[in-house]
Design a protein around this motif. Structure first.
Motif, PDB file in Angstrom:
ATOM      1  N   THR A 149      29.855  65.848  76.109  1.00  0.00           N
ATOM      2  CA  THR A 149      30.407  64.700  76.822  1.00  0.00           C
ATOM      3  C   THR A 149      29.297  63.921  77.519  1.00  0.00           C
ATOM      4  O   THR A 149      28.203  64.439  77.743  1.00  0.00           O
ATOM      5  N   VAL A 150      29.588  62.681  77.869  1.00  0.00           N
ATOM      6  CA  VAL A 150      28.641  61.845  78.603  1.00  0.00           C
ATOM      7  C   VAL A 150      28.777  62.158  80.087  1.00  0.00           C
ATOM      8  O   VAL A 150      29.871  62.050  80.657  1.00  0.00           O
ATOM      9  N   THR A 151      27.682  62.554  80.709  1.00  0.00           N
ATOM     10  CA  THR A 151      27.702  62.828  82.144  1.00  0.00           C
ATOM     11  C   THR A 151      27.215  61.602  82.917  1.00  0.00           C
ATOM     12  O   THR A 151      26.498  60.755  82.371  1.00  0.00           O
ATOM     13  N   ALA A 152      27.596  61.536  84.168  1.00  0.00           N
ATOM     14  CA  ALA A 152      27.177  60.414  85.009  1.00  0.00           C
ATOM     15  C   ALA A 152      25.655  60.365  85.119  1.00  0.00           C
ATOM     16  O   ALA A 152      25.055  59.283  85.110  1.00  0.00           O
ATOM     17  N   GLN A 153      25.040  61.543  85.222  1.00  0.00           N
ATOM     18  CA  GLN A 153      23.582  61.595  85.366  1.00  0.00           C
ATOM     19  C   GLN A 153      22.882  61.051  84.129  1.00  0.00           C
ATOM     20  O   GLN A 153      21.928  60.256  84.228  1.00  0.00           O
ATOM     21  N   THR A 180      38.014  64.374  79.312  1.00  0.00           N
ATOM     22  CA  THR A 180      39.224  64.439  80.111  1.00  0.00           C
ATOM     23  C   THR A 180      39.262  63.286  81.111  1.00  0.00           C
ATOM     24  O   THR A 180      38.268  62.581  81.319  1.00  0.00           O
ATOM     25  N   LYS A 181      40.416  63.132  81.745  1.00  0.00           N
ATOM     26  CA  LYS A 181      40.550  62.089  82.764  1.00  0.00           C
ATOM     27  C   LYS A 181      39.530  62.285  83.876  1.00  0.00           C
ATOM     28  O   LYS A 181      38.932  61.319  84.371  1.00  0.00           O
ATOM     29  N   GLU A 182      39.296  63.530  84.257  1.00  0.00           N
ATOM     30  CA  GLU A 182      38.335  63.823  85.321  1.00  0.00           C
ATOM     31  C   GLU A 182      36.906  63.494  84.889  1.00  0.00           C
ATOM     32  O   GLU A 182      36.109  62.966  85.677  1.00  0.00           O
ATOM     33  N   GLN A 183      36.577  63.804  83.646  1.00  0.00           N
ATOM     34  CA  GLN A 183      35.228  63.500  83.150  1.00  0.00           C
ATOM     35  C   GLN A 183      35.013  62.001  83.019  1.00  0.00           C
ATOM     36  O   GLN A 183      33.921  61.498  83.292  1.00  0.00           O
ATOM     37  N   LEU A 184      36.037  61.288  82.582  1.00  0.00           N
ATOM     38  CA  LEU A 184      35.936  59.832  82.511  1.00  0.00           C
ATOM     39  C   LEU A 184      35.792  59.238  83.908  1.00  0.00           C
ATOM     40  O   LEU A 184      34.991  58.318  84.127  1.00  0.00           O
ATOM     41  N   ALA A 185      36.559  59.767  84.859  1.00  0.00           N
ATOM     42  CA  ALA A 185      36.498  59.257  86.233  1.00  0.00           C
ATOM     43  C   ALA A 185      35.093  59.385  86.816  1.00  0.00           C
ATOM     44  O   ALA A 185      34.662  58.538  87.613  1.00  0.00           O
ATOM     45  N   VAL A 188      33.004  56.366  85.589  1.00  0.00           N
ATOM     46  CA  VAL A 188      33.508  55.025  85.913  1.00  0.00           C
ATOM     47  C   VAL A 188      32.635  54.309  86.947  1.00  0.00           C
ATOM     48  O   VAL A 188      32.281  53.136  86.757  1.00  0.00           O
ATOM     49  N   PRO A 189      32.236  54.955  88.060  1.00  0.00           N
ATOM     50  CA  PRO A 189      31.396  54.252  89.039  1.00  0.00           C
ATOM     51  C   PRO A 189      30.062  53.785  88.468  1.00  0.00           C
ATOM     52  O   PRO A 189      29.553  52.724  88.852  1.00  0.00           O
ATOM     53  N   VAL A 190      29.487  54.570  87.554  1.00  0.00           N
ATOM     54  CA  VAL A 190      28.204  54.184  86.951  1.00  0.00           C
ATOM     55  C   VAL A 190      28.398  52.966  86.049  1.00  0.00           C
ATOM     56  O   VAL A 190      27.603  52.023  86.072  1.00  0.00           O
ATOM     57  N   SER A 218      42.778  53.068  80.881  1.00  0.00           N
ATOM     58  CA  SER A 218      43.880  53.343  81.801  1.00  0.00           C
ATOM     59  C   SER A 218      43.423  53.323  83.256  1.00  0.00           C
ATOM     60  O   SER A 218      44.261  53.322  84.161  1.00  0.00           O
ATOM     61  N   PHE A 219      42.105  53.280  83.505  1.00  0.00           N
ATOM     62  CA  PHE A 219      41.583  53.129  84.863  1.00  0.00           C
ATOM     63  C   PHE A 219      41.596  51.640  85.211  1.00  0.00           C
ATOM     64  O   PHE A 219      41.054  50.815  84.451  1.00  0.00           O
TER      65      PHE A 219
END
Length: 391
Positions: A149-153, A180-185, A188-190, A218-219
């Protein structure tokens, strides 16, 4: 004649998937796990709808946007399944497969020199598509330990002043990863802070195991800056119909329609009627036919995953699509060498991970969109090959 061919096209390597598919097509006793195509026949009611549309004389162009009835159903589908609300009149376009929708999105967004972030490994067409549109594809390496998955870092580290967009290919081909929704969330800020546009390829959205797909659109903050790409090939077993679509902001869809109307006009009329029947039937029956296919894929997924684990290979458990991506780095060969030897010595065609970018080195992709009989025989041959390589 080569002097007339554009440098970008000349320098682009051919698809690594098709390379092994072509080798397999010339061999006897071959079991091919190389091409990502459902082995199910398109449901009869869908085929019948296409035939009936031709018999009734629906053989002319449709609106550039696509048939109104189909677009209404697409909007209903996205709203009911994923909680994303689009105006069917101005925020949807029907395309010649999801591939055309991707191309339209690239050409509508990218200007020469723009950077587009592409998670790697991922589908073979993303990086060439960006290049053909004049952009620069920048891979974000995803790792097995992070569930690919793509991480924020990783995302934050990849952004530069030239970055304009990111492709989110989940569920993922070739890894089978989902976000998942949590991983996407978490990303999102980045995305919002870096002012990026999102091209979300959700062609495998229905093929998830252990929970429903979550769309980044969906966000609320992502909705206006995301175009969702989807289609009928995978979940509805309609690859040959070449029917896809995109949904997004009115401005983005208008830009995509402008390109589409000059070069494609519309998706095939018979295919659009077939798509109407496919969506209407599934929406009205709580996705009975799709769920049946997904249940069968899930059975195969479990079998193939466990078979690779029994071989002693590290193997990420796929949560979506219909691929498994075992780690073969301990076999003493490159991914390309391993797959070449496997196809020639055991007559099993798989795709080297490097077909999906340099980050795929040490892995290979196997599609489980094949019969259980074929999968059992193929995994038996692969196990024999792995044992021989270790001796």
């Amino acid at each position: 004649m080569r002097k007339f061919i554009a440098k970008t096209v000349e320098e682009m390597p051919p698809s690594g998937i098709r390379k092994f598919f072509d080798i397999a097509s010339e061999m006897k006793d071959i079991i091919s796990l190389s091409v990502g195509e459902p082995d199910f026949v398109t449901p009869w009611n869908v085929r019948e709808a296409a035939i009936a549309s031709i018999e009734r004389g629906y053989t002319h162009y449709t609106s550039n946007h696509g048939n109104p009835a189909l677009r209404r159903l697409i909007a209903r589908y996205l709203r009911e399944r994923y909680g994303t609300s689009y105006d069917w009149k101005t925020q949807t376009i029907v395309t010649v497969g999801a591939s055309e929708a991707l191309d339209l999105a690239f050409r509508a967004v990218i200007e020469p020199g723009d950077e587009v972030l592409v998670p790697a490994p991922s589908y073979v067409s993303y990086m060439p598509g960006v290049a053909f549109a004049g952009g620069v594809a920048v891979p974000i390496e995803t790792k097995e330990c992070d569930g690919f998955t793509v991480t924020a870092q990783a995302l934050e580290a990849a952004v530069t002043p030239k970055t304009k967009a990111i492709i989110l290919p989940y569920p993922n081909n070739p890894t089978g990863a989902v976000m998942t929704k949590e991983q996407l969330a978490a990303i999102v800020p980045v995305i919002e802070g870096s002012d990026l546009f999102v091209i979300s390829d959700e062609i495998y959205s229905e093929l998830t195991y252990g929970g429903r797909h979550c769309s980044i659109a969906s966000f609320a903050e992502m909705y206006p800056r995301t175009v969702v790409i989807n289609g009928f090939s995978k979940a509805f077993a309609m690859t040959g119909f070449r029917l896809g679509y995109a949904a997004g902001s009115e401005e983005m869809i208008a830009a995509m329609v402008k390109i589409h109307q000059y070069f494609m006009l519309c998706a095939p009329t018979a295919s659009q009627h077939a798509g109407e029947e496919a969506l209407r039937h599934e929406l009205d029956t709580d996705f009975a036919q799709v769920n049946k296919m997904v249940s069968d894929y899930n059975r195969r997924r479990t079998f193939v995953y466990n078979a690779f684990k029994k071989m002693g290979l590290s193997c990420f458990e796929p949560r979506g699509a219909f691929y498994v991506f075992p780690n073969i780095s301990g076999m003493g060969m490159t991914s390309e060498e391993f797959c070449h030897k496997l196809i020639h010595e055991k007559h099993v065609a798989c795709v080297p991970g490097t077909a999906f970018g340099a980050a795929g080195e040490g892995f290979m992709r196997c599609s489980y969109a094949s019969s259980m009989d074929n999968l059992k025989e193929a995994l038996k041959r692969i196990a024999e090959f792995v044992d021989e390589c270790r001796k």
